[in-house]
Write a protein that holds these residues in place. Structure first.
Motif, PDB file in Angstrom:
ATOM      1  N   GLU A 180       0.946  -1.201  -0.092  1.00  0.00           N
ATOM      2  CA  GLU A 180       0.095   0.007  -0.001  1.00  0.00           C
ATOM      3  C   GLU A 180       0.977   1.279   0.100  1.00  0.00           C
ATOM      4  O   GLU A 180       1.628   1.443   0.933  1.00  0.00           O
ATOM      5  N   VAL A 181       0.777   1.961  -0.931  1.00  0.00           N
ATOM      6  CA  VAL A 181       1.858   3.368  -1.420  1.00  0.00           C
ATOM      7  C   VAL A 181       1.090   4.618  -1.040  1.00  0.00           C
ATOM      8  O   VAL A 181       0.135   4.739  -1.594  1.00  0.00           O
ATOM      9  N   THR A 182       1.799   5.115   0.035  1.00  0.00           N
ATOM     10  CA  THR A 182       1.466   6.552   0.210  1.00  0.00           C
ATOM     11  C   THR A 182       2.295   7.645  -0.593  1.00  0.00           C
ATOM     12  O   THR A 182       3.682   7.507  -0.194  1.00  0.00           O
ATOM     13  N   PHE A 183       2.019   8.149  -1.849  1.00  0.00           N
ATOM     14  CA  PHE A 183       3.109   8.685  -2.615  1.00  0.00           C
ATOM     15  C   PHE A 183       2.582  10.383  -2.646  1.00  0.00           C
ATOM     16  O   PHE A 183       1.751  10.826  -3.127  1.00  0.00           O
ATOM     17  N   ILE A 184       3.802  11.054  -1.978  1.00  0.00           N
ATOM     18  CA  ILE A 184       3.570  12.613  -2.029  1.00  0.00           C
ATOM     19  C   ILE A 184       4.610  13.169  -3.013  1.00  0.00           C
ATOM     20  O   ILE A 184       5.874  12.988  -2.973  1.00  0.00           O
ATOM     21  N   ARG A 185       4.286  13.989  -3.894  1.00  0.00           N
ATOM     22  CA  ARG A 185       4.877  14.574  -4.895  1.00  0.00           C
ATOM     23  C   ARG A 185       4.824  16.187  -4.702  1.00  0.00           C
ATOM     24  O   ARG A 185       3.855  16.497  -4.946  1.00  0.00           O
ATOM     25  N   ASN A 186       5.530  16.953  -4.187  1.00  0.00           N
ATOM     26  CA  ASN A 186       5.228  18.305  -3.952  1.00  0.00           C
ATOM     27  C   ASN A 186       5.604  19.222  -5.316  1.00  0.00           C
ATOM     28  O   ASN A 186       6.031  18.705  -6.275  1.00  0.00           O
ATOM     29  N   VAL A 187       5.060  20.466  -5.169  1.00  0.00           N
ATOM     30  CA  VAL A 187       5.165  21.425  -6.044  1.00  0.00           C
ATOM     31  C   VAL A 187       5.862  22.847  -5.425  1.00  0.00           C
ATOM     32  O   VAL A 187       5.491  23.079  -4.491  1.00  0.00           O
ATOM     33  N   CYS A 238      10.505  21.312   1.418  1.00  0.00           N
ATOM     34  CA  CYS A 238      10.002  19.700   1.432  1.00  0.00           C
ATOM     35  C   CYS A 238      10.306  19.262   2.623  1.00  0.00           C
ATOM     36  O   CYS A 238       9.679  18.249   2.968  1.00  0.00           O
ATOM     37  N   SER A 239      11.077  19.590   3.570  1.00  0.00           N
ATOM     38  CA  SER A 239      11.135  18.858   4.919  1.00  0.00           C
ATOM     39  C   SER A 239       9.957  18.978   5.387  1.00  0.00           C
ATOM     40  O   SER A 239       9.618  18.153   6.272  1.00  0.00           O
ATOM     41  N   ALA A 240       9.444  20.099   5.652  1.00  0.00           N
ATOM     42  CA  ALA A 240       8.319  20.587   6.012  1.00  0.00           C
ATOM     43  C   ALA A 240       7.076  19.761   5.572  1.00  0.00           C
ATOM     44  O   ALA A 240       6.265  18.989   6.278  1.00  0.00           O
ATOM     45  N   MET A 241       6.890  19.777   4.445  1.00  0.00           N
ATOM     46  CA  MET A 241       5.775  19.158   3.699  1.00  0.00           C
ATOM     47  C   MET A 241       5.969  17.696   3.686  1.00  0.00           C
ATOM     48  O   MET A 241       5.017  16.699   3.878  1.00  0.00           O
ATOM     49  N   ALA A 242       7.327  16.934   3.663  1.00  0.00           N
ATOM     50  CA  ALA A 242       7.338  15.379   4.025  1.00  0.00           C
ATOM     51  C   ALA A 242       6.912  15.214   5.257  1.00  0.00           C
ATOM     52  O   ALA A 242       6.327  14.250   5.639  1.00  0.00           O
ATOM     53  N   GLY A 243       7.507  15.911   6.264  1.00  0.00           N
ATOM     54  CA  GLY A 243       7.092  15.735   7.736  1.00  0.00           C
ATOM     55  C   GLY A 243       5.690  15.602   8.045  1.00  0.00           C
ATOM     56  O   GLY A 243       4.972  14.921   8.545  1.00  0.00           O
ATOM     57  N   LYS A 244       4.943  16.670   7.195  1.00  0.00           N
ATOM     58  CA  LYS A 244       3.522  16.867   7.513  1.00  0.00           C
ATOM     59  C   LYS A 244       2.569  15.468   7.190  1.00  0.00           C
ATOM     60  O   LYS A 244       1.767  15.186   7.832  1.00  0.00           O
ATOM     61  N   TYR A 245       3.024  14.974   5.787  1.00  0.00           N
ATOM     62  CA  TYR A 245       2.280  14.165   5.438  1.00  0.00           C
ATOM     63  C   TYR A 245       2.755  12.710   5.512  1.00  0.00           C
ATOM     64  O   TYR A 245       1.822  11.761   5.373  1.00  0.00           O
ATOM     65  N   LEU A 246       3.926  12.351   5.715  1.00  0.00           N
ATOM     66  CA  LEU A 246       4.743  11.074   5.927  1.00  0.00           C
ATOM     67  C   LEU A 246       5.175  10.911   7.407  1.00  0.00           C
ATOM     68  O   LEU A 246       5.393   9.870   7.782  1.00  0.00           O
ATOM     69  N   GLY A 247       5.060  11.865   8.093  1.00  0.00           N
ATOM     70  CA  GLY A 247       5.717  11.876   9.688  1.00  0.00           C
ATOM     71  C   GLY A 247       7.265  12.141   9.491  1.00  0.00           C
ATOM     72  O   GLY A 247       7.856  12.369   8.512  1.00  0.00           O
ATOM     73  N   PRO A 248       7.725  11.754  10.744  1.00  0.00           N
ATOM     74  CA  PRO A 248       9.151  12.332  11.173  1.00  0.00           C
ATOM     75  C   PRO A 248       9.968  11.094  10.614  1.00  0.00           C
ATOM     76  O   PRO A 248      11.332  11.576  10.096  1.00  0.00           O
ATOM     77  N   ALA A 249       9.606  10.144  10.224  1.00  0.00           N
ATOM     78  CA  ALA A 249      10.468   8.854   9.418  1.00  0.00           C
ATOM     79  C   ALA A 249       9.570   8.252   8.285  1.00  0.00           C
ATOM     80  O   ALA A 249       8.476   8.157   8.491  1.00  0.00           O
ATOM     81  N   PHE A 250      10.010   8.185   6.980  1.00  0.00           N
ATOM     82  CA  PHE A 250       9.390   7.397   6.084  1.00  0.00           C
ATOM     83  C   PHE A 250      10.522   6.705   5.239  1.00  0.00           C
ATOM     84  O   PHE A 250      11.549   6.923   5.437  1.00  0.00           O
TER      85      PHE A 250
END
Length: 470
Positions: free
Chosen positions: A61-68, A214-226
């Protein structure tokens, strides 16, 4: 066999073990929407689309975040040059990027956050870094905030560089920095920039630095570790190096695996707007179909540099048309409703994809299977052909290249258009047959020439005339 991936941090291919069994969290740095996307831009989107398709095929099950990135120095400069609001340029180019991805069957991510929608998260992260002693407001009154690279002992580990060997950062006046390599987390508002390109913060109005976004957005949607952080190889330093340093300095474990796709080059240089050698997606699609361009990009290993040329793209397009031709003839013999019964992905294909997304071997396996299917067609071995055609479709599905997928124009309004074309061509074929029956060879040849000029190849067979696109 486990999925194995090349980790840019360890520089080795290793077994992929997600943090949570059965689930994968994937973050990919998207584009800065400053101009029309070119072939080099979309390679990352295609490569990581293949990755998430394969992981899903393998049962994850993949949670995939790609920012702009929709606020940046380059966006402000280009919008000023064009005499338009920066947000209008960013929005327009974002829509162009969406169209480019759609034209190449790049599936939408689970979520696509924009930098301007996450300023509070960035301010919060900067506050944490200041409190932890890893960041400081500049003392020159600029309102800038910098990351203190010498406060983080492992800075440079991702790109394997020592601090003293690095070039100084170029994102602000060095007079406000403790070390010339310190990088901006927050950029104080300048009177030369529009007021709309600034937000309130504890350090005054300003805007975020690129890396903190990117650090802030990754943390918001995937948590502190991904699990996986991806992007182009040109992002490894300084962007990903800085992301990792600031995130871990704030107490976040961040990414377990780093994956980077290689460049597309022209004349040996990275394809980029600054070099003037870019090829925009709309321009390329005037000459080739999106599915052919995707096939060209997928055929190369994601870590291999690709020297782009229209000659190479033409060769790839011809190769893909052979696959399409096989499927058309196989479905005529088997019937699409019966194709694929009992079919499986070939073991060689699975082994290749499990081995760090080995798409060159996977594509070679695809063509080997097509050759076997062509022999089955010639031998009239319909039972074997049924499974073979299905295997080909399964492989194409994994690679995002199934020509019968509705995204390539086999549904809705396009289906009506296809039906209209079929009817018109069928009418001309019938007229030609009538002319031949009347021994009006001039008329029959004229119709054949008319069809050929329209890109339609006509073949006379014992079962009657058949037509196909050249």
């Amino acid at each position: 066999m486990n999925v194995r991936l090349y980790d840019s941090a360890t520089r080795e291919v290793r077994d992929f073990v997600p943090l949570e069994e059965g689930k994968v969290s994937l973050y990919v740095c998207g584009l800065t929407v400053q101009s029309e996307p070119h072939v080099g831009h979309v390679r990352s989107g295609v490569n990581f689309d293949v990755l998430q398709r394969w992981l899903r095929h393998r049962g994850y099950e993949v949670t995939f975040i790609r920012n702009v990135t929709d606020i940046d120095d380059k966006i402000l400069i280009k919008s000023a040059e064009q005499g338009r609001p920066w947000y209008n340029l960013a929005y327009t180019m974002h829509r162009e990027l969406d169209r480019a991805y759609t034209s190449l069957n790049v599936a939408p991510p689970t979520y696509e956050p924009a930098a301007t929608g996450h300023i509070p998260e960035m301010v919060e992260l900067i506050d944490e870094l200041i409190a932890n002693g890893h960041a400081y407001p500049a003392e020159d009154g600029s309102g800038d905030v910098y990351f203190d690279v010498r406060s983080w002992p492992t800075y440079g580990e991702l790109s394997r560089q020592g601090i003293d060997d690095m070039e100084p950062a170029e994102d602000a006046d060095p007079r406000g920095k403790r070390d010339p390599r310190d990088f901006a987390l927050w950029k104080g508002h300048k009177t030369s920039e529009p007021e709309t390109a600034s937000w309130p913060s504890p350090w005054g109005r300003g805007r975020p630095g690129w890396h903190i976004e990117c650090s802030a957005m990754a943390g918001k949607y995937l948590g502190p570790a991904f699990d996986i952080h991806g992007g182009g190889i040109d992002l490894r330093f300084p962007h990903h190096e800085n992301e990792q340093a600031q995130s871990r300095a704030a107490g976040r474990e961040f990414a377990s695996y780093w994956m980077h796709n290689a460049w597309i080059t022209t004349a040996g240089e990275k394809m980029s707007k600054s070099l003037g050698n870019s090829l925009t997606i709309p321009a390329v699609l005037e000459r080739y179909r999106g599915i052919e361009l995707r096939y060209y990009l997928v055929s190369a290993h994601y870590r291999s540099h690709v020297e782009f040329s229209f000659g190479a793209l033409e060769e790839a397009a011809v190769g893909f048309r052979r696959v399409e031709s096989f499927l058309e003839r196989a479905f005529e013999a088997v019937g699409p409703e019966d194709a694929g019964l009992g079919s499986l992905l070939p073991e060689a294909f699975v082994a290749a994809m499990d081995d760090d997304l080995g798409t060159p071997v996977a594509v070679a396996t695809l063509h080997d299977t097509v050759r076997a299917g062509n022999k089955q067609l010639a031998d009239g071995d319909i039972d074997a052909l049924q499974a073979t055609a299905g295997s080909v479709l399964l492989m194409l599905d994994v690679l995002g290249l199934n020509p019968y997928d509705s995204v390539w124009g086999y549904g809705g309004a396009d289906e009506k258009l296809t039906g209209a074309v079929d009817a018109l061509v069928a009418g001309l074929v019938a007229d030609r047959a009538a002319a031949r029956a009347a021994k009006d060879w001039a008329r029959a040849d004229a119709i054949r020439d008319q069809l050929k000029a329209a890109g339609i190849e006509l073949e006379d067979t014992p079962d009657g005339p058949k037509w196909s696109l050249e």
